[in-house]
Design a protein around this motif. Structure first.
Motif, PDB file in Angstrom:
ATOM      1  N   ALA A 141       0.987  -1.053   0.461  1.00  0.00           N
ATOM      2  CA  ALA A 141       0.195  -0.200  -0.341  1.00  0.00           C
ATOM      3  C   ALA A 141       0.487   1.105  -0.124  1.00  0.00           C
ATOM      4  CB  ALA A 141      -0.926   0.598   1.223  1.00  0.00           C
ATOM      5  N   LYS A 142       2.304   1.113   0.605  1.00  0.00           N
ATOM      6  CA  LYS A 142       2.636   2.668   0.857  1.00  0.00           C
ATOM      7  C   LYS A 142       3.702   2.902  -0.578  1.00  0.00           C
ATOM      8  CE  LYS A 142       5.734   5.445   3.717  1.00  0.00           C
ATOM      9  NZ  LYS A 142       4.650   6.991   3.687  1.00  0.00           N
ATOM     10  N   ILE A 143       3.921   1.626  -0.969  1.00  0.00           N
ATOM     11  CA  ILE A 143       5.209   1.582  -2.298  1.00  0.00           C
ATOM     12  C   ILE A 143       3.600   2.361  -3.471  1.00  0.00           C
ATOM     13  CG2 ILE A 143       6.078  -0.073  -4.603  1.00  0.00           C
ATOM     14  CD1 ILE A 143       5.949  -2.114  -2.771  1.00  0.00           C
TER      15      ILE A 143
ATOM     16  N   SER B  45      10.523 -16.157   3.222  1.00  0.00           N
ATOM     17  CA  SER B  45      11.334 -17.178   3.218  1.00  0.00           C
ATOM     18  C   SER B  45      12.835 -16.951   2.035  1.00  0.00           C
ATOM     19  CB  SER B  45      10.663 -17.714   2.226  1.00  0.00           C
ATOM     20  OG  SER B  45      10.334 -17.449   0.998  1.00  0.00           O
ATOM     21  N   ILE B  46      12.628 -15.552   1.392  1.00  0.00           N
ATOM     22  CA  ILE B  46      13.141 -14.748   0.528  1.00  0.00           C
ATOM     23  C   ILE B  46      13.709 -13.620   1.199  1.00  0.00           C
ATOM     24  CG2 ILE B  46      11.753 -13.826  -1.373  1.00  0.00           C
ATOM     25  CD1 ILE B  46      13.920 -15.129  -3.167  1.00  0.00           C
ATOM     26  N   THR B  47      15.177 -13.537   0.644  1.00  0.00           N
ATOM     27  CA  THR B  47      15.829 -11.582   1.062  1.00  0.00           C
ATOM     28  C   THR B  47      15.880 -11.156  -0.608  1.00  0.00           C
ATOM     29  OG1 THR B  47      17.625 -12.297   1.673  1.00  0.00           O
ATOM     30  CG2 THR B  47      16.715 -12.334   3.474  1.00  0.00           C
ATOM     31  N   ALA B  48      16.475 -10.039  -0.204  1.00  0.00           N
ATOM     32  CA  ALA B  48      16.404  -9.427  -1.939  1.00  0.00           C
ATOM     33  C   ALA B  48      18.349  -9.571  -1.482  1.00  0.00           C
ATOM     34  CB  ALA B  48      16.942  -7.395  -1.650  1.00  0.00           C
ATOM     35  N   ARG B  49      18.656  -9.774  -1.238  1.00  0.00           N
ATOM     36  CA  ARG B  49      20.213 -10.708  -0.981  1.00  0.00           C
ATOM     37  C   ARG B  49      20.186 -12.366  -2.205  1.00  0.00           C
ATOM     38  NH1 ARG B  49      24.290 -11.717   4.124  1.00  0.00           N
ATOM     39  NH2 ARG B  49      26.007 -12.336   2.735  1.00  0.00           N
ATOM     40  N   ASP B  50      18.902 -12.879  -1.543  1.00  0.00           N
ATOM     41  CA  ASP B  50      19.126 -14.098  -2.250  1.00  0.00           C
ATOM     42  C   ASP B  50      18.505 -13.988  -3.314  1.00  0.00           C
ATOM     43  OD1 ASP B  50      18.407 -15.467   0.163  1.00  0.00           O
ATOM     44  OD2 ASP B  50      16.719 -15.371   1.015  1.00  0.00           O
ATOM     45  N   VAL B  51      17.712 -12.781  -4.002  1.00  0.00           N
ATOM     46  CA  VAL B  51      17.578 -12.635  -5.474  1.00  0.00           C
ATOM     47  C   VAL B  51      18.312 -12.533  -6.034  1.00  0.00           C
ATOM     48  CG1 VAL B  51      15.396 -11.113  -7.279  1.00  0.00           C
ATOM     49  CG2 VAL B  51      15.356 -12.196  -4.329  1.00  0.00           C
ATOM     50  N   LYS B  52      19.805 -11.302  -5.848  1.00  0.00           N
ATOM     51  CA  LYS B  52      20.479 -11.195  -6.703  1.00  0.00           C
ATOM     52  C   LYS B  52      21.440 -13.093  -6.748  1.00  0.00           C
ATOM     53  CE  LYS B  52      21.045  -6.373  -4.104  1.00  0.00           C
ATOM     54  NZ  LYS B  52      21.937  -5.896  -2.828  1.00  0.00           N
ATOM     55  N   ALA B  53      21.684 -13.434  -5.690  1.00  0.00           N
ATOM     56  CA  ALA B  53      22.308 -14.757  -5.655  1.00  0.00           C
ATOM     57  C   ALA B  53      21.723 -15.392  -7.060  1.00  0.00           C
ATOM     58  CB  ALA B  53      22.106 -15.112  -4.209  1.00  0.00           C
TER      59      ALA B  53
ATOM     60  N   VAL C 149       2.944 -11.339  -4.971  1.00  0.00           N
ATOM     61  CA  VAL C 149       3.497  -9.840  -4.170  1.00  0.00           C
ATOM     62  C   VAL C 149       3.359  -9.864  -2.974  1.00  0.00           C
ATOM     63  CG1 VAL C 149       0.071 -10.072  -4.208  1.00  0.00           C
ATOM     64  CG2 VAL C 149       1.653  -7.264  -4.206  1.00  0.00           C
ATOM     65  N   ASN C 150       3.276 -11.853  -2.380  1.00  0.00           N
ATOM     66  CA  ASN C 150       3.524 -11.664  -0.803  1.00  0.00           C
ATOM     67  C   ASN C 150       5.497 -12.089  -0.829  1.00  0.00           C
ATOM     68  OD1 ASN C 150       0.870 -12.184  -1.500  1.00  0.00           O
ATOM     69  ND2 ASN C 150       1.057 -14.436  -0.026  1.00  0.00           N
ATOM     70  N   THR C 151       5.694 -10.524  -0.987  1.00  0.00           N
ATOM     71  CA  THR C 151       6.859 -10.311  -0.591  1.00  0.00           C
ATOM     72  C   THR C 151       7.002  -8.870  -0.312  1.00  0.00           C
ATOM     73  OG1 THR C 151       6.846  -9.753  -3.314  1.00  0.00           O
ATOM     74  CG2 THR C 151       7.889 -11.474  -2.222  1.00  0.00           C
ATOM     75  N   SER C 152       8.279  -8.578   0.759  1.00  0.00           N
ATOM     76  CA  SER C 152       8.375  -7.499   0.962  1.00  0.00           C
ATOM     77  C   SER C 152       9.183  -6.543  -0.152  1.00  0.00           C
ATOM     78  CB  SER C 152      10.212  -7.879   1.473  1.00  0.00           C
ATOM     79  OG  SER C 152      10.852  -7.901   1.242  1.00  0.00           O
ATOM     80  N   ALA C 153       9.304  -5.142  -0.048  1.00  0.00           N
ATOM     81  CA  ALA C 153       9.376  -4.303  -0.739  1.00  0.00           C
ATOM     82  C   ALA C 153      10.599  -4.389  -1.161  1.00  0.00           C
ATOM     83  CB  ALA C 153       9.258  -2.435  -0.249  1.00  0.00           C
ATOM     84  N   SER C 154      11.623  -4.793  -0.386  1.00  0.00           N
ATOM     85  CA  SER C 154      13.065  -4.789  -0.759  1.00  0.00           C
ATOM     86  C   SER C 154      13.231  -6.274  -1.699  1.00  0.00           C
ATOM     87  CB  SER C 154      13.971  -5.098   0.094  1.00  0.00           C
ATOM     88  OG  SER C 154      14.113  -5.847   0.904  1.00  0.00           O
ATOM     89  N   VAL C 155      12.269  -7.392  -1.752  1.00  0.00           N
ATOM     90  CA  VAL C 155      12.285  -7.725  -3.063  1.00  0.00           C
ATOM     91  C   VAL C 155      11.935  -7.392  -4.237  1.00  0.00           C
ATOM     92  CG1 VAL C 155      11.494 -10.775  -3.007  1.00  0.00           C
ATOM     93  CG2 VAL C 155      12.798 -10.680  -0.762  1.00  0.00           C
ATOM     94  N   LYS C 156      10.920  -7.018  -3.974  1.00  0.00           N
ATOM     95  CA  LYS C 156       9.903  -6.252  -5.237  1.00  0.00           C
ATOM     96  C   LYS C 156      10.788  -5.379  -5.313  1.00  0.00           C
ATOM     97  CE  LYS C 156       5.350  -6.694  -3.388  1.00  0.00           C
ATOM     98  NZ  LYS C 156       5.191  -7.113  -2.256  1.00  0.00           N
ATOM     99  N   ALA C 157      12.080  -4.641  -5.309  1.00  0.00           N
ATOM    100  CA  ALA C 157      12.793  -3.736  -5.585  1.00  0.00           C
ATOM    101  C   ALA C 157      14.073  -4.792  -6.575  1.00  0.00           C
ATOM    102  CB  ALA C 157      13.170  -2.749  -4.628  1.00  0.00           C
ATOM    103  N   GLU C 158      14.491  -5.647  -6.286  1.00  0.00           N
ATOM    104  CA  GLU C 158      14.730  -6.870  -7.007  1.00  0.00           C
ATOM    105  C   GLU C 158      13.980  -7.314  -7.713  1.00  0.00           C
ATOM    106  OE1 GLU C 158      18.128  -6.402  -7.103  1.00  0.00           O
ATOM    107  OE2 GLU C 158      18.093  -5.039  -5.169  1.00  0.00           O
TER     108      GLU C 158
ATOM    109  N   LYS D 133      11.000   3.472  -5.175  1.00  0.00           N
ATOM    110  CA  LYS D 133      10.779   3.465  -6.730  1.00  0.00           C
ATOM    111  C   LYS D 133      11.330   2.767  -7.616  1.00  0.00           C
ATOM    112  CE  LYS D 133      11.857   8.313  -7.224  1.00  0.00           C
ATOM    113  NZ  LYS D 133      13.089   9.298  -6.701  1.00  0.00           N
ATOM    114  N   ARG D 134      12.369   1.486  -6.625  1.00  0.00           N
ATOM    115  CA  ARG D 134      12.291  -0.240  -7.814  1.00  0.00           C
ATOM    116  C   ARG D 134      11.474  -0.701  -7.857  1.00  0.00           C
ATOM    117  NH1 ARG D 134      18.021  -2.724  -6.454  1.00  0.00           N
ATOM    118  NH2 ARG D 134      17.222  -1.460  -4.575  1.00  0.00           N
ATOM    119  N   ALA D 135      10.483  -1.094  -6.300  1.00  0.00           N
ATOM    120  CA  ALA D 135       9.426  -2.037  -5.693  1.00  0.00           C
ATOM    121  C   ALA D 135       8.779  -1.513  -6.652  1.00  0.00           C
ATOM    122  CB  ALA D 135       9.017  -1.726  -4.630  1.00  0.00           C
ATOM    123  N   LYS D 136       7.555  -0.117  -6.951  1.00  0.00           N
ATOM    124  CA  LYS D 136       6.977   0.145  -7.842  1.00  0.00           C
ATOM    125  C   LYS D 136       7.141   0.284  -9.569  1.00  0.00           C
ATOM    126  CE  LYS D 136       3.752   3.976  -8.052  1.00  0.00           C
ATOM    127  NZ  LYS D 136       3.794   4.268 -10.033  1.00  0.00           N
TER     128      LYS D 136
END
Ligand code: SF4
Length: 341
Positions: A98-100, A120-128, A142-151, A318-321
């Motif tokens: 909602a905030k994004i 279950s997943i972090t931004a670091r995991d996505v980069k890996a 959509v069931n992910t944190s903003a930082s995972v969406k951003a990656e 911004k990247r999550a958006k």
């Protein structure tokens, strides 16, 4: 805040009209009436909007919420509504979504609650994952944190996941984080799906045997399941989809008896809103969603803590958006190609 006996009795009656269908007594409603009265008064004074996910308890859904729905649908309502303050009764990642979509608004969650999928997943995991599969596109549920969406390259919901994956330009798609939803999608897409090992603890608990037993016990029952359930369960049901698609199916279908293979809140919604329909079988409670109580909603309006306010660093937001915007673009592209846009 003090209310007269007359005000409390009228409020209890208002709530009871809905909650009696989910087995609340008039006495139960009288007990919560001072709380819902105060929340609704503060909400008005502060020009706030209360949104409740369909997995919330009935006292929140029918006592104080302005809108009910799924995470993405509610976030869109929040962004289109003129209210400056949003109280989002749901887990943390939903408040973030909602905030994004409404960075200029004050968004609060009554309790800081997690989610087995989002955690279950972090931004670091996505980069890996990207390093391990160079050239693959990344689609996040959509069931992910903003930082995972951003990656991620694009976001998706349970309702449009197949469209988004199909519309991605890459042949290899890393789909995160729901392993079971990814497995369910495999037969419906031409893409090579690379999975992550996340599951929703609520939907992962259902088995095909549970569905078979209910079908035997209630001949003619329509069984509906969320696509976060395992493929063996999905293979046994009459319809699989998102929470909104399931609700829609129940209200538009002539059948009278249903089993909803999902969180219990959705069954409560059907009982409260479709009185001619019967819900049978079992459901599971989400321990994260059920962490939120009416008193927490009151706190978020009366004396909000820093923890309740959703804040996202600007770069991540911004990247999550961008991932969410890409979802709209891909969905439009897919619909246009298929001729139903
Ligand atoms: S129902 Fe599942 S996906 Fe939804 S909040 Fe609970 S654990 Fe997360």
């Amino acid at each position: 805040m003090r209310f007269t006996q007359k005000q409390i009795a009228a409020e209890a009656e208002r709530i009871f009209a809905r909650l009696q269908h989910v087995k609340w007594t008039r006495e139960d409603c009288e007990l919560i009436a001072p709380l819902t009265l105060e929340i609704n008064l503060l909400k008005k004074e502060q020009d706030a909007l209360i949104l409740a996910h369909s997995y919330q308890t009935p006292d929140i859904m029918y006592g104080v919420a302005d809108f009910l729905g799924d995470s993405y649908g509610l976030s869109r309502i929040a962004s289109q509504h003129p209210a400056k303050k949003i109280i989002f009764c749901s887990v943390h990642f939903m408040g973030e979504t909602a905030k994004i979509l409404s960075p200029e608004k004050e968004v609060l969650v009554p309790t800081v609650a997690g989610c087995s999928l989002a955690e279950s997943i972090t931004a670091r995991d996505v980069k890996a994952l990207r390093r391990r599969h160079p050239g693959a596109g990344v689609v996040c549920y959509v069931n992910t944190s903003a930082s995972v969406k951003a990656e991620s390259d694009a976001c998706c919901t349970s309702a449009n996941v197949v469209k988004i994956v199909e519309a991605m330009p890459q042949k290899d798609i890393i789909f995160i984080p729901d392993k079971l939803m990814g497995q369910n999608m495999r037969g419906m897409t031409s893409k090579n799906i690379i999975l992550w090992n996340g599951t929703c603890i609520v939907h992962d608990h259902f088995t095909p045997e549970t569905v078979e037993e209910v079908k035997k016990l209630y001949p003619g029952v329509r069984v509906l399941a969320h696509t976060e359930c395992e493929p063996a369960v999905i293979g046994k049901v009459d319809m699989a989809g998102s929470t909104s698609q399931m609700l829609d199916y129940v209200s538009k279908t002539d059948a009278k008896t249903f089993m909803l293979v999902t969180e219990c809140g959705l069954s409560d919604r059907v009982r409260a809103e479709n009185r001619d329909k019967e819900i049978v079988g079992t459901c599971n409670l989400c321990p994260y969603m059920k962490k939120i109580a009416l008193k927490d909603v009151l706190t978020s309006l009366k004396e909000p803590s820093l923890k309740q306010a959703i804040t996202i660093p600007e770069g991540i937001l911004k990247r999550a958006k961008r991932s969410l915007d890409r979802m709209f673009a891909l969905e439009r592209e897919y619909d246009a190609k298929k001729g139903h846009g």
